[in-house]
Design a protein around this motif. Structure first.
Motif, short mmCIF file in Angstrom:
data_model
loop_
_atom_site.label_atom_id
_atom_site.label_comp_id
_atom_site.label_asym_id
_atom_site.label_seq_id
_atom_site.Cartn_x
_atom_site.Cartn_y
_atom_site.Cartn_z
N GLY A 196 0.81 -1.21 0.00
CA GLY A 196 0.00 0.00 0.00
C GLY A 196 0.84 1.26 0.00
N SER A 197 1.94 1.23 0.77
CA SER A 197 2.83 2.40 0.82
C SER A 197 3.48 2.65 -0.53
CB SER A 197 3.91 2.18 1.88
OG SER A 197 3.34 2.01 3.16
N MET A 198 3.89 1.58 -1.20
CA MET A 198 4.51 1.74 -2.51
C MET A 198 3.50 2.17 -3.57
SD MET A 198 7.28 -1.38 -2.63
CE MET A 198 8.58 -1.46 -1.39
N THR A 199 2.26 1.73 -3.43
CA THR A 199 1.21 2.19 -4.34
C THR A 199 0.95 3.68 -4.14
OG1 THR A 199 0.17 0.00 -4.41
CG2 THR A 199 -1.19 1.88 -5.04
N LEU A 200 0.93 4.12 -2.89
CA LEU A 200 0.79 5.56 -2.61
C LEU A 200 1.97 6.33 -3.16
CD1 LEU A 200 -0.58 5.52 1.06
CD2 LEU A 200 -1.84 6.11 -1.03
N LEU A 201 3.16 5.74 -3.10
CA LEU A 201 4.33 6.37 -3.70
C LEU A 201 4.15 6.53 -5.20
CD1 LEU A 201 7.26 7.41 -3.37
CD2 LEU A 201 8.04 5.05 -3.70
N GLY A 202 3.58 5.51 -5.85
CA GLY A 202 3.30 5.61 -7.28
C GLY A 202 2.29 6.69 -7.60
N LEU A 203 1.25 6.81 -6.76
CA LEU A 203 0.27 7.88 -6.94
C LEU A 203 0.92 9.26 -6.79
CD1 LEU A 203 -2.76 6.45 -4.90
CD2 LEU A 203 -2.79 7.04 -7.33
N ALA A 204 1.73 9.41 -5.75
CA ALA A 204 2.39 10.70 -5.53
C ALA A 204 3.31 11.04 -6.70
CB ALA A 204 3.19 10.65 -4.22
N TRP A 205 3.98 10.02 -7.25
CA TRP A 205 4.88 10.25 -8.37
C TRP A 205 4.10 10.75 -9.60
CZ3 TRP A 205 9.90 10.77 -9.06
CH2 TRP A 205 10.40 10.74 -10.36
N TYR A 206 2.92 10.17 -9.84
CA TYR A 206 2.11 10.59 -10.99
C TYR A 206 1.73 12.07 -10.87
CZ TYR A 206 -1.98 11.13 -14.00
OH TYR A 206 -2.88 11.60 -14.93
N PHE A 207 1.27 12.47 -9.70
CA PHE A 207 0.86 13.88 -9.53
C PHE A 207 2.07 14.81 -9.52
CE2 PHE A 207 -2.89 11.67 -7.74
CZ PHE A 207 -3.84 12.20 -8.60
N LEU A 208 3.22 14.33 -9.02
CA LEU A 208 4.44 15.15 -9.07
C LEU A 208 4.86 15.39 -10.51
CD1 LEU A 208 6.88 16.53 -7.73
CD2 LEU A 208 7.98 14.27 -7.63
N MET A 209 4.78 14.34 -11.34
CA MET A 209 5.14 14.51 -12.74
C MET A 209 4.18 15.46 -13.45
SD MET A 209 7.95 12.87 -13.37
CE MET A 209 8.40 13.56 -11.76
N ASN A 210 2.90 15.40 -13.11
CA ASN A 210 1.94 16.35 -13.69
C ASN A 210 2.25 17.78 -13.28
OD1 ASN A 210 0.50 14.49 -15.15
ND2 ASN A 210 -1.18 14.30 -13.69
N LEU A 211 2.67 17.95 -12.02
CA LEU A 211 3.06 19.28 -11.55
C LEU A 211 4.29 19.79 -12.32
CD1 LEU A 211 2.67 21.61 -9.52
CD2 LEU A 211 4.16 20.33 -7.94
N CYS A 212 5.24 18.90 -12.52
CA CYS A 212 6.45 19.28 -13.27
C CYS A 212 6.11 19.66 -14.70
CB CYS A 212 7.46 18.13 -13.25
SG CYS A 212 8.21 17.81 -11.64
N LYS A 213 5.13 18.96 -15.28
CA LYS A 213 4.70 19.30 -16.64
C LYS A 213 4.04 20.68 -16.68
CE LYS A 213 3.91 14.50 -18.09
NZ LYS A 213 2.90 13.48 -18.43
N SER A 214 3.13 20.92 -15.73
CA SER A 214 2.39 22.20 -15.73
C SER A 214 3.31 23.38 -15.45
CB SER A 214 1.25 22.14 -14.72
OG SER A 214 1.76 22.01 -13.40
N LYS A 215 4.32 23.18 -14.60
CA LYS A 215 5.25 24.26 -14.26
C LYS A 215 6.44 24.32 -15.20
CE LYS A 215 3.07 25.48 -10.43
NZ LYS A 215 2.41 26.80 -10.29
N LYS A 216 6.50 23.31 -16.11
CA LYS A 216 7.62 23.23 -17.07
C LYS A 216 8.97 23.18 -16.36
CE LYS A 216 5.06 25.52 -20.78
NZ LYS A 216 4.70 24.24 -21.41
N TRP A 217 9.01 22.47 -15.24
CA TRP A 217 10.27 22.30 -14.52
C TRP A 217 11.19 21.30 -15.23
CZ3 TRP A 217 7.49 21.61 -9.15
CH2 TRP A 217 7.09 22.87 -8.69
N LEU A 218 10.58 20.34 -15.91
CA LEU A 218 11.34 19.33 -16.63
C LEU A 218 10.77 19.19 -18.03
CD1 LEU A 218 11.49 16.59 -13.82
CD2 LEU A 218 13.39 18.02 -14.57
#
Length: 479
Positions: A446-468
């Protein structure tokens, strides 16, 4: 490569072709091939190395199947290795053959989930499979050192042990860095050498086999969770090779041949030594644990064959590591090509054309995990892999319904109702394996699945802010 697409940073990859009507069929079947499968590149992986990479993704030899006899006795072990391939291995291999030839891009199962259900589920598939793969990867240098300590006791504990694990991990990863062709042909050599003592073991055992021993139910209490986990552990991961689809020579023809050849080799490599040793020796069920084949070889032929099998086990571990790291590295590359990961994750080496970032990340994680007491979380690997496989079965069925006219160079000759039944049986088995997990397994998964969820939203944030920098062309193509 008719009706398919491949992934490259640029130009924008073509979409899979759909048959609009019968009048378009001839035009589609005679369309020019894309670059992904034309076989002109020296770096493309041909059939024979691919067979042995699949073999090491799944098995790597009979090593490890001993626990099935210890858990349930010879008869159930033989039945298990005869029947389980039809329940699990063949459906997984067939699905891999169809989808890998239809979508021959690096990333494999991540692409399938993305195409079926969108980027969120593609990202979750990538997280589950990558986490399970990297944790699994960490076990192989430890196993390698555990075998070496039989010859060099200094590696048993302390600083020398950690140095040996660290050094072996770096050396094995460097081999992967030198190129997929080198890794593929190394897998051929490792496979043949590691299997050679078992050829001799079977031949020497034949005159002394007593078939009645195969019918023994054992004299110990049955450990069904261990029995089924052993079967699953030894016969899964057929889909891992799909992450290399963009690197394979003529994947539409090569993938089905390689999968079926590797399946035949794997079944023989498990069944023949099992039949030979259980038939040639009296049963002592409590001794049937991992590594017991070496002791059986000494009983049947002498110490020389025991040492040969022990050397073969080290070579098998090397092959397992190389195949698993290859799958992880090209999965990371494929995820960058479809915009799930930043484009920096898909950078290739100028010297060897290998995804060095995709190799470096699993290597460092494996070194960190292998120095910890992680044996208790091996079942977490199975749980995360099970989540990914359930999503993979759903993706396969939904793609059949969602894209019925998609040209599939290899297509399972079944209608949707029969395919649902084919996927339902292994899915029930997966749910059973996941249901017998402990509270710790559920907590960590469950913790690793939550980590995967957090990673997805972090990548979306990076896309919207054009950090990467990301590859947006793949998602635009789907819209």
């Amino acid at each position: 490569m008719e009706g398919t697409f491949s992934f490259y940073p640029c130009p924008s990859p073509p979409s899979p072709l759909l048959i609009k009507g019968e009048e378009d069929v001839e035009q589609l079947l005679t369309a020019p091939s894309s670059n992904a499968g034309d076989g002109t590149s020296k770096n493309k992986l041909p059939l024979l190395p691919l067979i042995f990479l699949i073999y090491f993704e799944v098995a790597g030899g009979p090593y490890g199947e001993e626990s099935a006899v210890g858990a349930a006795g010879p008869l159930y072990a033989i039945i298990g290795f005869l029947v389980f391939p039809f329940i699990w291995s063949i459906p997984e291999a067939l699905i891999t053959a169809e989808l890998a030839t239809t979508f021959p891009g690096n990333g494999g199962f991540v692409i399938w989930a993305h195409k079926a259900f969108g980027p969120f589920w593609g990202s979750m598939m990538g997280s589950w499979k990558l986490l399970s793969g990297v944790i699994n990867l960490a076990s192989y240098p430890v196993l390698c050192v555990d075998y070496l300590k039989l010859l060099f006791p200094i590696f048993s504990s302390g600083l020398p042990r950690y140095i040996a694990i660290f050094t072996s991990t770096l050396l094995l990863s460097f081999l992967n860095y030198t190129g997929l062709s080198i890794v593929g042909y190394a897998a051929v050599g490792l496979g043949l050498i590691s299997l050679s003592p078992f050829f001799l073991l079977v031949g020497i055992s034949i005159p002394i086999i007593e078939p009645s021993r195969w019918l023994s139910l054992g004299n110990e209490k049955k450990n069904w969770p261990l029995f089924f986990n052993t079967l699953f552990w030894n016969l899964n991961s057929w889909d891992n090779v799909s992450t290399l689809a963009g690197e394979v020579e003529n994947p539409q023809k090569t993938f089905p041949k390689a999968l079926f050849s590797a399946g035949f080799l794997t079944c023989l490599a498990y069944l023949f030594p099992l039949l030979a040793t259980t038939g040639a020796t009296p049963l002592n069920q409590s001794n049937w644990t991992e590594g017991y084949f070496a002791d059986l070889a000494e009983m049947i032929a002498g110490k020389w064959l025991k040492y040969w099998i022990e050397i073969g086990s080290v070579l098998s571990v090397i092959g397992l590591y190389e195949a698993q790291l290859t799958s992880c590295a090209y999965q990371i590359l494929g995820m960058s090509e479809i915009g799930v990961l930043p484009m920096i994750c898909g950078v290739r080496s100028d010297w060897f054309d290998t995804p060095w970032v995709g190799i470096l990340f699993p290597t460092f994680v494996a070194m960190g995990v292998s120095c910890l007491g992680f044996v208790s979380i091996i079942s977490v690997v199975n749980f995360l892999y099970g989540l990914g496989m359930l999503l993979e079965f759903l993706s396969f069925l939904w793609l059949r319904k969602k894209m019925p006219f998609l040209i599939r160079p290899y297509k399972i000759p079944m209608g949707l109702p029969a395919l649902i039944i084919m996927c339902l049986i292994p899915s029930i088995f997966l749910v059973y394996l996941m249901s017998i997990g402990t509270h710790i397994v559920y907590l960590m998964s469950g913790s690793m699945t939550l980590l995967g969820l957090a990673w997805y939203f972090l990548m979306n944030l990076c896309k919207s802010k054009k950090w990467l920098e990301f590859n947006y062309e793949y998602n635009e193509e789907d819209n």
